[in-house]
Design an enzyme around this catalytic site. Structure first.
Site, PDB file in Angstrom:
ATOM      1  N   ARG A  75       0.902  -1.165   0.000  1.00 18.20           N
ATOM      2  CA  ARG A  75       0.000   0.000   0.000  1.00 18.20           C
ATOM      3  C   ARG A  75       0.933   1.204   0.000  1.00 18.20           C
ATOM      4  NH1 ARG A  75      -5.005  -2.890   0.457  1.00 18.20           N
ATOM      5  NH2 ARG A  75      -4.690  -4.643   1.830  1.00 18.20           N
ATOM      6  N   GLY A 107      -9.016   0.242  -4.984  1.00 14.54           N
ATOM      7  CA  GLY A 107      -8.100   1.317  -4.573  1.00 14.54           C
ATOM      8  C   GLY A 107      -7.005   1.499  -5.619  1.00 14.54           C
ATOM      9  N   ASP A 131     -11.926 -10.612  -2.457  1.00 13.10           N
ATOM     10  CA  ASP A 131     -13.281 -10.221  -2.032  1.00 13.10           C
ATOM     11  C   ASP A 131     -14.351 -10.306  -3.127  1.00 13.10           C
ATOM     12  OD1 ASP A 131     -12.266  -9.719   0.450  1.00 13.10           O
ATOM     13  OD2 ASP A 131     -12.024  -7.563   0.127  1.00 13.10           O
ATOM     14  N   GLU A 191     -26.099 -22.495   8.789  1.00 11.30           N
ATOM     15  CA  GLU A 191     -27.460 -22.199   9.232  1.00 11.30           C
ATOM     16  C   GLU A 191     -27.832 -20.743   8.961  1.00 11.30           C
ATOM     17  OE1 GLU A 191     -25.655 -24.629  10.638  1.00 11.30           O
ATOM     18  OE2 GLU A 191     -27.228 -26.009  10.003  1.00 11.30           O
ATOM     19  N   HIS A 256      -5.854 -14.658   7.923  1.00 12.88           N
ATOM     20  CA  HIS A 256      -5.027 -14.568   6.724  1.00 12.88           C
ATOM     21  C   HIS A 256      -4.820 -15.872   5.979  1.00 12.88           C
ATOM     22  CE1 HIS A 256      -4.245 -10.502   8.055  1.00 12.88           C
ATOM     23  NE2 HIS A 256      -3.824 -10.282   6.825  1.00 12.88           N
ATOM     24  N   LEU A 257      -5.175 -16.988   6.586  1.00 15.95           N
ATOM     25  CA  LEU A 257      -5.009 -18.221   5.817  1.00 15.95           C
ATOM     26  C   LEU A 257      -5.860 -18.177   4.548  1.00 15.95           C
ATOM     27  CD1 LEU A 257      -7.500 -20.509   6.082  1.00 15.95           C
ATOM     28  CD2 LEU A 257      -6.671 -20.594   8.402  1.00 15.95           C
ATOM     29  N   GLN A 258      -6.890 -17.301   4.551  1.00 20.66           N
ATOM     30  CA  GLN A 258      -7.761 -17.184   3.377  1.00 20.66           C
ATOM     31  C   GLN A 258      -7.065 -16.545   2.183  1.00 20.66           C
ATOM     32  OE1 GLN A 258     -11.919 -15.732   4.796  1.00 20.66           O
ATOM     33  NE2 GLN A 258     -10.485 -15.351   6.441  1.00 20.66           N
TER      34      GLN A 258
END
Ligand code: ATP
Length: 326
Positions: A75, A107, A131, A191, A256-258
């Site tokens: 960034r 961004g 995302d 659910e 952060h594993l994602q």
């Protein structure tokens, strides 16, 4: 045609699995068309500091399957200033770079758009963010991999939740968008899901989980998007614990594993198509546009639209979660 002889490529904003596959596609497509390629390291910071490295075909060997980004990402506050962008322009001119492919999120595209309003070196964007929240493309690079990582993790949590009759609040990424939460929720039979796009009654968990003739379930999984206005998984669990002290509640934040891991086949294919299309867009004299995928076709979307317009989740899928969790 003919104006562009050398291009630059950079990755900016949050990293996403598949960025390397996109870099590879940019480099190889450029070489195929007889262009030279410079890698720009650390996103816009690399433009401002002239952190450039020449890339040849072998520079991108053996990276299609790797997560992260070989060019690093960052960034960069300085690029938000006119002075910073001027330095970037001077460095690009000095290196004789005629066009830049920016792999990043909205961004990054905002910065690229501003730059193209001020300077004549064209920037073309490739949507890279887990995302999936960029208007104008059905999928962003990294989303499918992150989604599959979440699904694997949630399946494991289901095993233990079910063994102990527990309720789990599981927080997934999605600062302003609920795509990961919604799709992983459907894929794991959650659910309920809590996402920023859902308001009012639709987020009344008590009603969703316990109302009327609802079956009493041994385990309950509630997927919460990190950007939810009422707080993340911990805040929701706290509220629930106070009202239902007898329920065995646990929280897992996937974190952060994602972001990591080897990209899925879909992400590699999308990244290859989009990276290649971005180079062809530069050769077609395009500027200030993002390449996207709509109905499996490559499209060009002006940065102005990709940044400003909101990509909504498919409302039918919200209803589907309710129907399938009875
Ligand atoms: P992600 O969606 O993964 O967070 P992103 O591209 O949206 O990716 P940002 O951190 O928002 O990530 O932006 C990346 C970089 O783009 C910033 O660090 C900055 O250098 C540049 N940038 C962002 N907004 C602007 C702006 N308004 N003007 C100029 N540059 C900007």
């Amino acid at each position: 045609m003919g104006k562009i002889k050398k291009i630059g490529v950079l990755t900016s904003g949050g990293d996403a699995p598949g960025m390397n596959a996109a870099i590879r596609a940019v480099v190889r497509t450029a070489i195929y068309h007889g262009l030279e390629v410079m890698g720009i390291r650390q996103g816009y910071a690399g433009l401002i500091n002239a952190d450039f490295i020449p890339l040849v075909s072998s520079s991108v060997s053996d990276i299609i399957q790797r997560g992260g980004t070989i060019l690093k990402t960052a960034r960069c506050e300085e690029f938000r200033t006119p002075e910073g962008r001027q330095k970037a322009y001077e460095n690009l001119k000095a290196a004789q770079i005629d066009g830049v492919v920016v792999i990043g999120g909205d961004g990054s595209f905002t910065g690229a758009r501003l730059f193209n309003e001020e300077y004549d070196i064209p920037f073309v964007g490739v949507p890279g963010t887990i995302d999936n929240d960029i208007y104008g493309t059905d999928y962003t690079i990294g989303y499918d991999t992150a989604l599959n990582t979440v699904v694997q993790a949630v399946d494991k949590i289901r095993d233990t939740a079910s063994a102990h009759d527990r309720m789990f609040f599981i927080e997934v990424m999605g600062a302003e968008a609920g795509f990961i939460a919604l799709f992983s929720g459907i894929a794991t039979g959650a659910e309920a899901i809590i996402i920023p796009e859902v308001k009012g009654e639709e987020r009344d968990l008590k009603k969703i989980l316990f109302d009327g003739n609802k079956r009493k379930k041994s385990s309950n999984l509630i997927i919460v998007a990190e950007g939810d206005e009422e707080g993340g998984a911990f805040a929701w669990a706290e509220k629930f614990k106070n009202e239902y002290p007898d329920i065995n509640i646990r929280v897992t934040v996937l974190g952060h594993l994602q972001r990591g891991g080897s990209p899925t086949a879909i992400d590699r294919v999308n990244a290859s198509r989009l990276g290649s299309a971005a180079v062809e867009a530069l050769l077609d004299d395009q500027k200030s546009v993002m390449v996207g995928l709509q109905n499996d076709e490559i499209v060009l979307v002006p940065f102005s639209k990709a940044i400003k317009l909101h990509k909504d989740v498919n409302r039918d899928l919200l209803t589907l979660v309710r129907i399938l969790s009875i």
